[in-house]
Design an enzyme around this catalytic site. Sequence first.
Site, PDB file in Angstrom:
ATOM      1  CG  ASP A 480      12.868 142.574  -6.554  1.00 30.98           C
ATOM      2  OD1 ASP A 480      12.651 143.794  -6.545  1.00 30.98           O
ATOM      3  OD2 ASP A 480      13.325 141.952  -5.566  1.00 30.98           O
ATOM      4  CD  GLU A 483      14.451 149.062  -8.953  1.00 31.15           C
ATOM      5  OE1 GLU A 483      15.378 148.226  -8.927  1.00 31.15           O
ATOM      6  OE2 GLU A 483      13.294 148.808  -8.591  1.00 31.15           O
TER       7      GLU A 483
END
Length: 906
Positions: A480, A483
């Site tokens: 997770d 990005e």
Amino acid sequence: MACQLPLLALLLTAASATAMQCSTSALPHNARVDCWPEIVGASESACHGRGCCWRDDSETVNDDSEPFCFYPADYPTYRLVGSRDSPAGGAELALNFRRDSGPSAWPPSRQIDQVSLSVSAHSDRVARIQIADRPDTSRWRVPLPLFGGDETGAAAQQFSVRTSSSAGERFFVQVTRNSDGWPLFDTGSSDGAFGPLLFADQFIQLSIGLSAQVIYGLGEHLGPFAKPLNQWKRFVLWNRDAEPNPDRNLYGSHNFLLAVGGGGRAFGIFLLNSNAQEVMLQPRLGQRATVTYRTIGGILDFFVFVGPTPKDVIQQYHELLGPPMMPPLWSLGYHLCRFGFGTLDRLKFIYERNVKINIPIDVMWSDADYMDGFKDWTVGAEKYSGFDTFIKQIHSQHRSVVVIVDPGIKNNSTGYLAYDLGLKMDIWMRTADNKSYIVGAVWPGDVLWPDFTHPNATLYWQRSSNEFLFKYPVDGLWIDMNEPSSFYQGSDTGCPKGNPLDFPPYVPHIIGYNILYQGTVCPSARQYLGSHYDLHNLYSYFEAKATWQVLRTRPDGQKDNRQRQFVLSRSTFPGIQRFAFHWTGDNNADWYNLRYSLSTILSFNLYGIVNTGTDVCGFNSATTEELCIRWTQLGAFYPFMRNHNSLGLPDQDPAAFSPIAQQIMRYHISLRYAFLPYMYTEFYRATANGSTVARSLMEEFPNDEETWLIDDQFMFGPALMICPVTVEGAVDRQVYFPPSARWFDVHAQYFAEVTPKGLQTVPAPLENIPLYIRGGHVIPMQDPGNDTYHQKLLQPFLLIVAPDADGLASGSLFWDRNGVDDLSLGNYQLMEFSASKGSLSSRLVHQFPIGVQMQLFGLQVLGVATKPANVIVNGRKRQFMYSNGWLSVSNLVGVDLKSPLRASWN
Ligand SMILES: *[C@@H]1O[C@H](CO)[C@@H](O)[C@H](O)[C@H]1NC(C)=O
Ligand SMILES: *[C@@H]1O[C@H](CO)[C@@H](O)[C@H](O)[C@H]1NC(C)=O
Ligand SMILES: *[C@@H]1O[C@H](CO)[C@@H](O)[C@H](O)[C@H]1NC(C)=O
Ligand SMILES: *[C@@H]1O[C@H](CO)[C@@H](O)[C@H](O)[C@H]1NC(C)=O
Ligand SMILES: *[C@@H]1O[C@H](CO)[C@@H](O)[C@H](O)[C@H]1NC(C)=O
Ligand SMILES: *[C@@H]1O[C@H](CO)[C@@H](O)[C@H](O)[C@H]1NC(C)=O
């Protein structure tokens, strides 16, 4: 007075430009390419300063998004240097161009005056077009391995290429499909372009004319699946941690489009570029829409897929990137998760209460609750003590556990291995000046960022996780915040002022007011392979690859490196499907997110990341019982099905709801398990042959234009149509039944055939999701078990034969030894079924003694016009039931599906 002269000269030039090249006849509205893509700063004089046209106040516009400032038709362009030898078809073309003098949208110091064009055949059905600087100054190129390359001779090549050919001719390149002369990639011709080619250091732009009616792709964005070419619309790609909302750049970047036109003819275009970028769509003008690609780095590296069907394009694209991982069988089951279990006791309690009410479950998850202070590869001593015992207990029940890890490693020098080792191995991302490490902030506080492009990063990731994985042998990892997502803007000290990588002259319209580093790492940060500016969109790709490697070589002795692994990633880039699956991030528990989860899942199937799901019942905000029921019904047909919920929100596991809700949820989760053999086989096909798993009706019925915009009903594989209820309180809905197929209603008595077809209103009471079987298919099913392991071991099979209008049906079944072996080991059975009027037979395509029973218990044939006199299966007469076209044979004792099957009814 002296200063007035240049100003006057400028105005005169601008005025003549307006008169000569800016008129509507030279450039109709829909053909105008925006010369001021920035959000602010447009003015008539600034626009003229770029040598562009300013829209006349008196002009009426059709759309507020039409640009005020646009390129004139004869804006300076690149022209061919020398002339082109008449090329042998199929051979790589390499041409050089030089730019005219004249105005430039960018400071001349940044403009690149000489570019090269190369066009080659990646394979006979995939053209590659590269536009780069010349001489090659080693601009950034995406280090992505590509597959399916094939040096076939010109004879097999299914496309033709035209380019500028004589000295001084303007830049152009056109790729057409040989079979029908269809233009697939067209920048214009020697007579004029769809928009200028701009090539500067941090700004590259190319416009093409796209001959299509509708396109799909250009994600990741929330909203409709189809993009009809009737609007001005901008799609921005820059990986970003943001709650999914329309018109935002989200977690992943996939610059792939599937274009569909009359008759369902299709082609595809992929831009391989990892920088911040955007694609601008304009409404069609006649047959073509102008589409503008704009990126702030790298080179233009296009792949053009000739199709000619949507399925062909998808197969060609998937082949280029490499096949998606085959998921382990257990991961097709039901996954239960939430952020905020808080303690292991609570997690166990939730697990047990769902087991008690007979909800089939395969996987229990832990979000960051399990960690000690949110540190990777640690377990909170008190709240999660006994986690190792719990994992063993779950394993003894043949179920699985997956836990989260985030990339940021806490700066904590008091004996924290992941930190100490990272320092020692020197694998952190560094600041632009290389003097220190980039400091971010995530859940644990200040963190350092592993640079997964570093040659020692995988070793680092293995060594820092070894001890943890040995003690806590979890079955999969959930990556997770990759990005990467930071609570600092750039770093703890921001980003170095004046660095053009952090403050580029142009920033695509990302969320965050054009601050490229908002919520992430400074683009100027140094990584082994280059700057974060170029590598940002690839962060998750490299992390997923390293994480997959960690699981393949784990130390617990139970796994060997020839097993399929489970890695789930929020952020994505093309090719990540070789290492990870995907869920669609932090959605909201509302009907809009339920509705549009489908578009995202269908889009990710186009991208090749076929094993994708959305948090069932919604992640942020409190769900409702009705929403959670409807979402569970739909989620039962997501490729990946996980119920997940955020911190501090009411429980939303099935047992948290009323007995009626529990019953409906149990039924639909069991329905998923019943279709497990069919679903597993579709995953095999996607891996083996390049196809989607969840797919649009358009993909199956491309020449039926009614299907093109449908994204609130979908297909799982070719044979199951799912029509979720996405409106609160609804008890019926409209369903489009493509008339060219036969449809059988799963919930109707005797699987009644649907008539009439076309757009119909069907009942959709809370108890059931409208679900249809398409004629022409044989669907292998199984009695549902309480988990995939016991189901595989114990439950007999059922075959449903749904004939098409000619009485024909076909299908296949993939089944394997243990549900985790690599396909390359060949430990599986693959059989094909084929039915014609009154008979069904099977054929083994791939045989392996898989050591499990494959007992066939029942056979159901739909649409049988008259009651048969006899039913014979493998040479023996069998008892059967017949009613209203439905033939059912059960108690098929002694029929093993591993041997060829012969059945007849007449
Ligand atoms: C970690 O934090 C300490 C204390 O705040 C600081 O002195 C040190 O420089 C940090 N280390 C790194 C590598 O950033
Ligand atoms: C480092 O970790 C220890 C143990 O978890 C904790 O007590 C300490 O406060 C941490 N130090 C920092 C600077 O975060
Ligand atoms: C960056 O700094 C590190 C550590 O001082 C050094 O090993 C490395 O060579 C430097 N890299 C460059 C490109 O200067
Ligand atoms: C990787 O680790 C090896 C062994 O410690 C070391 O010799 C090598 O220099 C490291 N590579 C890089 C690029 O730091
Ligand atoms: C593989 O794809 C081709 C082309 O789309 C198709 O004809 C073929 O039936 C597929 N094979 C399997 C096993 O799905
Ligand atoms: C699941 O079903 C199998 C077979 O009936 C049984 O042995 C097993 O205990 C069940 N699992 C759980 C967790 O109840």
